[in-house]
Design a protein around this motif. Structure first.
Motif, PDB file in Angstrom:
ATOM      1  N   THR A 108       0.833  -1.205   0.000  1.00 41.38           N
ATOM      2  CA  THR A 108       0.000   0.000   0.000  1.00 41.38           C
ATOM      3  C   THR A 108       0.869   1.259   0.000  1.00 41.38           C
ATOM      4  N   GLY A 109       1.987   1.223   0.703  1.00 42.46           N
ATOM      5  CA  GLY A 109       2.898   2.360   0.740  1.00 42.46           C
ATOM      6  C   GLY A 109       3.597   2.634  -0.576  1.00 42.46           C
ATOM      7  N   HIS A 110       3.421   1.751  -1.554  1.00 44.26           N
ATOM      8  CA  HIS A 110       3.991   1.934  -2.891  1.00 44.26           C
ATOM      9  C   HIS A 110       2.952   2.405  -3.900  1.00 44.26           C
ATOM     10  N   LEU A 111       1.716   2.560  -3.471  1.00 43.55           N
ATOM     11  CA  LEU A 111       0.659   3.006  -4.385  1.00 43.55           C
ATOM     12  C   LEU A 111       0.680   4.534  -4.471  1.00 43.55           C
ATOM     13  N   VAL A 112       1.688   5.038  -5.140  1.00 43.02           N
ATOM     14  CA  VAL A 112       1.920   6.470  -5.214  1.00 43.02           C
ATOM     15  C   VAL A 112       1.523   7.014  -6.590  1.00 43.02           C
ATOM     16  N   GLY A 133      -0.790  -4.696   3.236  1.00 42.14           N
ATOM     17  CA  GLY A 133      -0.473  -3.933   4.423  1.00 42.14           C
ATOM     18  C   GLY A 133      -1.109  -2.556   4.434  1.00 42.14           C
ATOM     19  N   ALA A 134      -0.679  -1.746   5.399  1.00 41.80           N
ATOM     20  CA  ALA A 134      -1.147  -0.366   5.523  1.00 41.80           C
ATOM     21  C   ALA A 134      -0.130   0.559   4.856  1.00 41.80           C
ATOM     22  N   ALA A 135      -0.474   1.831   4.759  1.00 39.81           N
ATOM     23  CA  ALA A 135       0.405   2.771   4.066  1.00 39.81           C
ATOM     24  C   ALA A 135       1.776   2.866   4.713  1.00 39.81           C
ATOM     25  N   THR A 136       1.831   2.782   6.026  1.00 37.69           N
ATOM     26  CA  THR A 136       3.098   2.958   6.732  1.00 37.69           C
ATOM     27  C   THR A 136       3.568   1.704   7.465  1.00 37.69           C
ATOM     28  N   GLU A 137       2.947   0.571   7.169  1.00 38.70           N
ATOM     29  CA  GLU A 137       3.361  -0.662   7.838  1.00 38.70           C
ATOM     30  C   GLU A 137       2.919  -1.871   7.019  1.00 38.70           C
ATOM     31  N   ALA A 138       3.882  -2.668   6.604  1.00 36.34           N
ATOM     32  CA  ALA A 138       3.575  -3.908   5.893  1.00 36.34           C
ATOM     33  C   ALA A 138       4.541  -4.982   6.366  1.00 36.34           C
ATOM     34  N   HIS A 139       4.063  -6.215   6.383  1.00 42.91           N
ATOM     35  CA  HIS A 139       4.867  -7.329   6.886  1.00 42.91           C
ATOM     36  C   HIS A 139       4.838  -8.486   5.898  1.00 42.91           C
ATOM     37  N   GLY A 140       5.840  -9.330   6.022  1.00 43.90           N
ATOM     38  CA  GLY A 140       5.942 -10.473   5.137  1.00 43.90           C
ATOM     39  C   GLY A 140       4.731 -11.386   5.183  1.00 43.90           C
ATOM     40  N   THR A 151      -2.573 -14.907  -8.444  1.00 42.48           N
ATOM     41  CA  THR A 151      -1.525 -13.885  -8.456  1.00 42.48           C
ATOM     42  C   THR A 151      -0.628 -14.058  -9.676  1.00 42.48           C
ATOM     43  N   ALA A 152      -0.522 -12.998 -10.456  1.00 44.38           N
ATOM     44  CA  ALA A 152       0.309 -13.031 -11.663  1.00 44.38           C
ATOM     45  C   ALA A 152       1.694 -12.459 -11.417  1.00 44.38           C
ATOM     46  N   ALA A 153       1.778 -11.427 -10.577  1.00 42.27           N
ATOM     47  CA  ALA A 153       3.059 -10.756 -10.367  1.00 42.27           C
ATOM     48  C   ALA A 153       3.029  -9.983  -9.061  1.00 42.27           C
ATOM     49  N   ALA A 154       4.225  -9.628  -8.610  1.00 39.15           N
ATOM     50  CA  ALA A 154       4.400  -8.756  -7.438  1.00 39.15           C
ATOM     51  C   ALA A 154       5.193  -7.544  -7.897  1.00 39.15           C
ATOM     52  N   LEU A 155       4.643  -6.348  -7.673  1.00 41.67           N
ATOM     53  CA  LEU A 155       5.294  -5.115  -8.122  1.00 41.67           C
ATOM     54  C   LEU A 155       5.923  -4.396  -6.935  1.00 41.67           C
ATOM     55  N   TYR A 156       7.179  -4.012  -7.090  1.00 45.75           N
ATOM     56  CA  TYR A 156       7.917  -3.289  -6.053  1.00 45.75           C
ATOM     57  C   TYR A 156       8.346  -1.951  -6.627  1.00 45.75           C
ATOM     58  N   VAL A 157       7.989  -0.860  -5.954  1.00 45.38           N
ATOM     59  CA  VAL A 157       8.257   0.484  -6.462  1.00 45.38           C
ATOM     60  C   VAL A 157       9.392   1.123  -5.665  1.00 45.38           C
ATOM     61  N   VAL A 158      10.401   1.598  -6.368  1.00 44.14           N
ATOM     62  CA  VAL A 158      11.523   2.302  -5.737  1.00 44.14           C
ATOM     63  C   VAL A 158      11.440   3.762  -6.174  1.00 44.14           C
ATOM     64  N   SER A 159      11.108   4.649  -5.235  1.00 51.41           N
ATOM     65  CA  SER A 159      10.879   6.052  -5.586  1.00 51.41           C
ATOM     66  C   SER A 159      10.912   6.913  -4.332  1.00 51.41           C
ATOM     67  N   HIS A 160      11.276   8.186  -4.501  1.00 52.80           N
ATOM     68  CA  HIS A 160      11.206   9.114  -3.375  1.00 52.80           C
ATOM     69  C   HIS A 160       9.764   9.392  -2.975  1.00 52.80           C
ATOM     70  N   HIS A 161       8.813   9.030  -3.840  1.00 56.12           N
ATOM     71  CA  HIS A 161       7.402   9.242  -3.523  1.00 56.12           C
ATOM     72  C   HIS A 161       6.868   8.211  -2.516  1.00 56.12           C
ATOM     73  N   THR A 162       7.470   7.043  -2.457  1.00 55.25           N
ATOM     74  CA  THR A 162       6.925   5.988  -1.610  1.00 55.25           C
ATOM     75  C   THR A 162       7.231   6.242  -0.143  1.00 55.25           C
ATOM     76  N   VAL A 163       6.510   5.558   0.720  1.00 53.15           N
ATOM     77  CA  VAL A 163       6.810   5.592   2.154  1.00 53.15           C
ATOM     78  C   VAL A 163       8.181   4.948   2.353  1.00 53.15           C
ATOM     79  N   GLN A 164       9.037   5.601   3.120  1.00 51.16           N
ATOM     80  CA  GLN A 164      10.426   5.164   3.256  1.00 51.16           C
ATOM     81  C   GLN A 164      10.697   4.409   4.556  1.00 51.16           C
ATOM     82  N   PHE A 165       9.652   3.972   5.239  1.00 53.51           N
ATOM     83  CA  PHE A 165       9.855   3.246   6.487  1.00 53.51           C
ATOM     84  C   PHE A 165       8.702   2.267   6.684  1.00 53.51           C
ATOM     85  N   GLY A 166       8.952   1.244   7.488  1.00 56.57           N
ATOM     86  CA  GLY A 166       7.890   0.336   7.913  1.00 56.57           C
ATOM     87  C   GLY A 166       7.406  -0.653   6.878  1.00 56.57           C
TER      88      GLY A 166
END
Length: 399
Positions: A108-112, A133-140, A151-166
């Protein structure tokens, strides 16, 4: 004549960074030369993309690669590839995903919003977004629970826009997805390290060719030959409307060559000089606190974080950013990185400055601070009004 003057465009100074809204980067002479040479000629695009595949594979440490219209297009087509494979019938059927694995898990914290919502890039393929997870907290365990037979894929976003913790670290994200047989796609549009994500297990790593690389507007898709091939075949389906031309492909190949030859140490040293100049000068101003701030995603670059106390400075951070962008006639407009200005700071990014512009940026900031000090009352626009004004101006386009 400056081409901007010819078309009545403002000669802005980009202190914001590699932003698409400003043209992303200054394209170097070798790229411009290569593009100019190929434009009058005809080539077989499939063969040109083969050459790009070899260049991308070498630069990214991947099995294969190809050039897309943009990194955003690459997200859509990479996810489409995870759903259809290289089945041409299924490719032509998209965005109808009936009967296919059509869910994409994403924190959720990557949905920017990077200029458009990340989830829209997913949905354009016909896939369904499954937030984790939640915007500021996700767990394995939450990621593991979200993965199922659809499930077809898992998307991981690397950006200054995303939440940077938790959130779930990349390595754990990959391990959990792969344990369930799910490919991992990484949106690394503005990342320096072209090999990091493939080396760490990503099945597809997606980059912008027109940001730090300094190519033409395009995207880079790097990864396993199977997934890259399936993504490339999407050009016979939903990817047709996202096609890239010969100039974008050649521009990307040459940009990758130039990236390898660039003196990154010298570039960083020049940028550090700009940052030091700004910090030492601006910290002498009332109501201003300037500090050098490292890139949040780990890129080897810094920016100046400029905190503004509106009570002492007589102007808010967002009003100062607006004043820099809309100066009195005859003064240079300066665009800063102000996506967090509501928190009373903005950034100065030196990566796209031409020599001498660092002095213009400093002079403009000092001039606006001086105007604010001389005003009858503090310049502090309620933030919601500023936001509404910017939205109204955008909606007024093309007038």
């Amino acid at each position: 004549m400056d081409i901007r003057s010819r078309y009545g465009l403002r000669a802005v100074i980009n202190a914001s960074g590699t932003m698409t809204s400003l043209g992303a980067s200054s394209v170097g002479a070798p790229v411009i030369d290569a593009v100019a040479h190929i434009l009058p000629h005809f080539v077989e695009i499939d063969d040109l993309q083969r050459k790009a595949s070899a260049a991308i594979a070498d630069a990214c440490g991947s099995e294969a690669g190809y050039v897309s219209a943009s990194c955003s297009a690459a997200i859509t087509l990479g996810i489409a590839a995870a759903m259809t494979g290289d089945d041409l019938g299924l490719i032509e059927r998209l965005p109808d995903t009936t009967g296919l694995r059509n869910e994409v898990v994403i924190q959720t914290g990557h949905l920017v919003n990077y200029g458009a919502p990340v989830d829209q890039a997913i949905r354009l393929s016909g896939a369904r977004v499954v937030p984790v997870g939640a915007a500021t907290e996700a767990h394995g365990y939450q990621l593991n629970a979200a993965i199922n037979e659809r499930t077809a894929a898992a998307l991981y976003v690397v950006s200054h826009h995303t939440v940077q913790f938790g959130l779930i670290p990349f390595e754990e994200f990959v391990a959990l997805a792969h344990a369930r047989g799910v490919p991992v796609i990484v949106d690394a549009a503005s990342e320096y390290d072209l090999k990091r994500f493939i080396a760490a297990g990503a099945d597809l790593a997606l980059y912008s060719a027109h940001k730090f690389l300094g190519g033409l507007t395009a995207g880079i898709v790097a990864g396993t030959k199977k997934l890259v091939r399936a993504a490339y075949f999407q050009n016979g389906g939903i990817g047709r409307g996202m096609k890239v031309g010969k100039e974008g492909i050649v521009g990307t190949i040459v940009a990758l060559e130039q990236w390898r030859q660039r003196d990154h140490v010298a570039v960083r040293a020049r940028e550090r000089g700009y940052l030091t100049l700004w910090r030492e000068s601006l910290n002498r101003c009332d109501g201003v606190w300037a500090e050098i701030d490292a890139d949040p995603t780990g890129n080897p670059l810094d920016r100046l974080k400029l905190h503004i106390d509106p009570k002492q400075a007589g102007i808010s951070a967002w009003d100062l950013a607006d004043a820099l962008a809309r100066p009195p006639e005859g003064e240079a407009p300066v665009i800063v990185r102000d996506h967090e200005a509501e928190l009373h700071f903005f950034f100065l990014d030196p990566c796209n400055l031409h020599p001498g512009e660092e002095q213009v940026v400093l002079a403009r900031i000092l001039a606006e601070l001086e105007r604010a000090r001389g005003a009858d009352e503090p310049v502090v626009t309620p933030f919601h009004r500023r936001d509404a004004r910017r939205l109204a101006a955008r909606r007024n386009w093309p007038d």
